[in-house]
Design a protein around this motif. Sequence first.
Motif, PDB file in Angstrom:
ATOM      1  N   TYR A 199      70.406   3.252  51.116  1.00 37.97           N
ATOM      2  CA  TYR A 199      70.000   3.649  49.775  1.00 37.97           C
ATOM      3  C   TYR A 199      69.393   2.479  49.014  1.00 37.97           C
ATOM      4  O   TYR A 199      69.947   1.391  48.957  1.00 37.97           O
ATOM      5  N   ARG A 200      68.205   2.703  48.452  1.00 39.58           N
ATOM      6  CA  ARG A 200      67.483   1.724  47.661  1.00 39.58           C
ATOM      7  C   ARG A 200      67.083   0.469  48.444  1.00 39.58           C
ATOM      8  O   ARG A 200      66.751  -0.543  47.846  1.00 39.58           O
ATOM      9  N   LYS A 201      67.123   0.537  49.743  1.00 37.15           N
ATOM     10  CA  LYS A 201      66.652  -0.580  50.557  1.00 37.15           C
ATOM     11  C   LYS A 201      65.155  -0.402  50.816  1.00 37.15           C
ATOM     12  O   LYS A 201      64.654   0.722  50.881  1.00 37.15           O
ATOM     13  N   PRO A 202      64.416  -1.492  50.992  1.00 40.89           N
ATOM     14  CA  PRO A 202      62.999  -1.352  51.342  1.00 40.89           C
ATOM     15  C   PRO A 202      62.854  -0.675  52.692  1.00 40.89           C
ATOM     16  O   PRO A 202      63.722  -0.793  53.559  1.00 40.89           O
ATOM     17  N   LYS A 203      61.762   0.023  52.861  1.00 40.43           N
ATOM     18  CA  LYS A 203      61.541   0.811  54.068  1.00 40.43           C
ATOM     19  C   LYS A 203      60.614   0.099  55.046  1.00 40.43           C
ATOM     20  O   LYS A 203      59.796  -0.724  54.664  1.00 40.43           O
ATOM     21  N   PHE A 204      60.764   0.452  56.319  1.00 39.74           N
ATOM     22  CA  PHE A 204      59.755   0.137  57.320  1.00 39.74           C
ATOM     23  C   PHE A 204      58.845   1.354  57.411  1.00 39.74           C
ATOM     24  O   PHE A 204      59.318   2.496  57.355  1.00 39.74           O
ATOM     25  N   ARG A 205      57.553   1.124  57.556  1.00 41.26           N
ATOM     26  CA  ARG A 205      56.602   2.225  57.629  1.00 41.26           C
ATOM     27  C   ARG A 205      55.766   2.081  58.898  1.00 41.26           C
ATOM     28  O   ARG A 205      55.349   0.988  59.248  1.00 41.26           O
ATOM     29  N   PHE A 206      55.522   3.204  59.566  1.00 44.16           N
ATOM     30  CA  PHE A 206      54.842   3.207  60.856  1.00 44.16           C
ATOM     31  C   PHE A 206      53.659   4.175  60.829  1.00 44.16           C
ATOM     32  O   PHE A 206      53.753   5.263  60.260  1.00 44.16           O
ATOM     33  N   GLN A 207      52.565   3.756  61.485  1.00 38.55           N
ATOM     34  CA  GLN A 207      51.374   4.603  61.507  1.00 38.55           C
ATOM     35  C   GLN A 207      50.538   4.290  62.741  1.00 38.55           C
ATOM     36  O   GLN A 207      50.484   3.140  63.200  1.00 38.55           O
ATOM     37  N   SER A 208      49.878   5.324  63.256  1.00 37.38           N
ATOM     38  CA  SER A 208      49.021   5.169  64.430  1.00 37.38           C
ATOM     39  C   SER A 208      47.572   5.475  64.068  1.00 37.38           C
ATOM     40  O   SER A 208      47.283   6.417  63.324  1.00 37.38           O
ATOM     41  N   PHE A 209      46.680   4.662  64.622  1.00 40.62           N
ATOM     42  CA  PHE A 209      45.246   4.907  64.578  1.00 40.62           C
ATOM     43  C   PHE A 209      44.750   4.961  66.019  1.00 40.62           C
ATOM     44  O   PHE A 209      45.468   4.596  66.949  1.00 40.62           O
ATOM     45  N   GLN A 210      43.538   5.422  66.223  1.00 41.92           N
ATOM     46  CA  GLN A 210      43.030   5.580  67.584  1.00 41.92           C
ATOM     47  C   GLN A 210      43.025   4.263  68.352  1.00 41.92           C
ATOM     48  O   GLN A 210      43.283   4.241  69.557  1.00 41.92           O
ATOM     49  N   LYS A 211      42.766   3.164  67.663  1.00 40.06           N
ATOM     50  CA  LYS A 211      42.621   1.888  68.350  1.00 40.06           C
ATOM     51  C   LYS A 211      43.730   0.887  68.057  1.00 40.06           C
ATOM     52  O   LYS A 211      43.690  -0.232  68.575  1.00 40.06           O
ATOM     53  N   CYS A 212      44.691   1.262  67.224  1.00 39.91           N
ATOM     54  CA  CYS A 212      45.758   0.305  66.922  1.00 39.91           C
ATOM     55  C   CYS A 212      46.988   0.995  66.374  1.00 39.91           C
ATOM     56  O   CYS A 212      46.923   2.137  65.912  1.00 39.91           O
ATOM     57  N   GLN A 213      48.102   0.292  66.464  1.00 38.41           N
ATOM     58  CA  GLN A 213      49.355   0.713  65.850  1.00 38.41           C
ATOM     59  C   GLN A 213      49.613  -0.181  64.638  1.00 38.41           C
ATOM     60  O   GLN A 213      49.299  -1.372  64.667  1.00 38.41           O
ATOM     61  N   VAL A 214      50.206   0.398  63.601  1.00 38.53           N
ATOM     62  CA  VAL A 214      50.477  -0.349  62.379  1.00 38.53           C
ATOM     63  C   VAL A 214      51.936  -0.164  61.993  1.00 38.53           C
ATOM     64  O   VAL A 214      52.462   0.956  62.030  1.00 38.53           O
ATOM     65  N   VAL A 215      52.583  -1.254  61.638  1.00 42.58           N
ATOM     66  CA  VAL A 215      53.933  -1.201  61.083  1.00 42.58           C
ATOM     67  C   VAL A 215      53.951  -2.090  59.846  1.00 42.58           C
ATOM     68  O   VAL A 215      53.288  -3.126  59.806  1.00 42.58           O
ATOM     69  N   CYS A 216      54.677  -1.668  58.824  1.00 40.28           N
ATOM     70  CA  CYS A 216      54.752  -2.428  57.579  1.00 40.28           C
ATOM     71  C   CYS A 216      56.201  -2.771  57.270  1.00 40.28           C
ATOM     72  O   CYS A 216      57.047  -1.880  57.143  1.00 40.28           O
ATOM     73  N   CYS A 217      56.482  -4.067  57.146  1.00 40.45           N
ATOM     74  CA  CYS A 217      57.813  -4.577  56.840  1.00 40.45           C
ATOM     75  C   CYS A 217      57.839  -5.085  55.400  1.00 40.45           C
ATOM     76  O   CYS A 217      56.798  -5.395  54.828  1.00 40.45           O
ATOM     77  N   PRO A 218      59.010  -5.209  54.813  1.00 42.16           N
ATOM     78  CA  PRO A 218      59.082  -5.866  53.502  1.00 42.16           C
ATOM     79  C   PRO A 218      58.783  -7.350  53.636  1.00 42.16           C
ATOM     80  O   PRO A 218      58.879  -7.919  54.723  1.00 42.16           O
ATOM     81  N   HIS A 219      58.406  -7.978  52.548  1.00 40.98           N
ATOM     82  CA  HIS A 219      58.159  -9.419  52.565  1.00 40.98           C
ATOM     83  C   HIS A 219      59.493 -10.164  52.615  1.00 40.98           C
ATOM     84  O   HIS A 219      60.475  -9.711  52.016  1.00 40.98           O
ATOM     85  N   PRO A 220      59.585 -11.286  53.335  1.00 40.90           N
ATOM     86  CA  PRO A 220      60.841 -12.060  53.361  1.00 40.90           C
ATOM     87  C   PRO A 220      61.329 -12.467  51.985  1.00 40.90           C
ATOM     88  O   PRO A 220      62.524 -12.697  51.793  1.00 40.90           O
ATOM     89  N   ALA A 221      60.418 -12.551  51.002  1.00 36.49           N
ATOM     90  CA  ALA A 221      60.797 -12.933  49.642  1.00 36.49           C
ATOM     91  C   ALA A 221      61.239 -11.737  48.808  1.00 36.49           C
ATOM     92  O   ALA A 221      61.374 -11.852  47.597  1.00 36.49           O
ATOM     93  N   TYR A 222      61.485 -10.590  49.453  1.00 41.21           N
ATOM     94  CA  TYR A 222      61.966  -9.404  48.744  1.00 41.21           C
ATOM     95  C   TYR A 222      63.156  -9.781  47.867  1.00 41.21           C
ATOM     96  O   TYR A 222      64.094 -10.456  48.315  1.00 41.21           O
ATOM     97  N   ARG A 223      63.121  -9.341  46.634  1.00 41.68           N
ATOM     98  CA  ARG A 223      64.086  -9.813  45.633  1.00 41.68           C
ATOM     99  C   ARG A 223      65.530  -9.490  45.993  1.00 41.68           C
ATOM    100  O   ARG A 223      66.453 -10.169  45.544  1.00 41.68           O
ATOM    101  N   GLY A 224      65.769  -8.434  46.776  1.00 39.46           N
ATOM    102  CA  GLY A 224      67.134  -8.088  47.160  1.00 39.46           C
ATOM    103  C   GLY A 224      67.621  -8.814  48.399  1.00 39.46           C
ATOM    104  O   GLY A 224      68.784  -8.701  48.783  1.00 39.46           O
ATOM    105  N   GLY A 225      66.710  -9.559  49.035  1.00 36.42           N
ATOM    106  CA  GLY A 225      67.080 -10.274  50.252  1.00 36.42           C
ATOM    107  C   GLY A 225      66.954  -9.383  51.484  1.00 36.42           C
ATOM    108  O   GLY A 225      67.083  -8.158  51.411  1.00 36.42           O
ATOM    109  N   ILE A 226      66.675 -10.005  52.623  1.00 34.96           N
ATOM    110  CA  ILE A 226      66.546  -9.302  53.902  1.00 34.96           C
ATOM    111  C   ILE A 226      67.644  -9.809  54.823  1.00 34.96           C
ATOM    112  O   ILE A 226      67.591 -10.932  55.318  1.00 34.96           O
ATOM    113  N   SER A 227      68.646  -8.990  55.075  1.00 34.27           N
ATOM    114  CA  SER A 227      69.783  -9.412  55.891  1.00 34.27           C
ATOM    115  C   SER A 227      69.501  -9.235  57.376  1.00 34.27           C
ATOM    116  O   SER A 227      68.624  -8.470  57.775  1.00 34.27           O
ATOM    117  N   ASP A 228      70.273  -9.932  58.201  1.00 25.22           N
ATOM    118  CA  ASP A 228      70.165  -9.769  59.651  1.00 25.22           C
ATOM    119  C   ASP A 228      70.497  -8.336  60.055  1.00 25.22           C
ATOM    120  O   ASP A 228      69.870  -7.765  60.961  1.00 25.22           O
TER     121      ASP A 228
END
Length: 238
Positions: free
Chosen positions: A184-213
Amino acid sequence: MNNKARNLEHRVGHSIFPGFNDKQGLMICGYEWGESKSDEKHNIENPDYKIDYSIECTFSNKRLRYGQDADSWPYDRAIKKWFKHWGHPLDNENSPLEQDFQKSILQTNWLDEQNNNMDGRHTKQELIDNQEDFLDLIRQYEPLLIIFVGSKLIQVLNNKAVLPQFEALMGARQSAYTEKSFGYRKPKFRFQSFQKCQVVCCPHPAYRGGISDEYIDFFKPDMNQLIIEYKKSRGFKL
């Protein structure tokens, strides 16, 4: 990373290796280059300091070119730690330049700018207005896998002002991006496919809530599979 500590010709933070990251590589793309307070202080105190760009280095072993300070850069340390958690460690002590996977990684940024604070600094409109900075990189390098580092980037990619230009280069998107959340209220990972590539979106390491292991470990099944598929497509050792 200070503005002298990157390859200005290619807008990447390391060497270009023909046959590896010059085409169809794994692109790590953040918002901008960033500059720590210590880098800023170093530049002021050492105005004649120069980097020898003839020295080859990979993303995972920048110390070859930039010296020991490279091992302390927070952004790089975070990304390398994430790869380790996902089952694909980038060990800069044991990653000689001949290792194909390391040479295929291409670290760059959407914007060719440099500031102290990344988290929350850039508006979506600013990123949209500067889309050509990013699209030029796509034209040049044609990556097979793009890992965005910053939650706004995939949203901007799918904006109606940006998406058609990206699809003209990477083929039609296969679907809207999907989201996966750790809690809940955590940043999301987002995934998407294109014909020639795969895309994934992560939060930035400087995310204000912190990124835990624990958070990064939660996405290991998804990221491990994406990287395995990428390695297979390139014929790299698994």
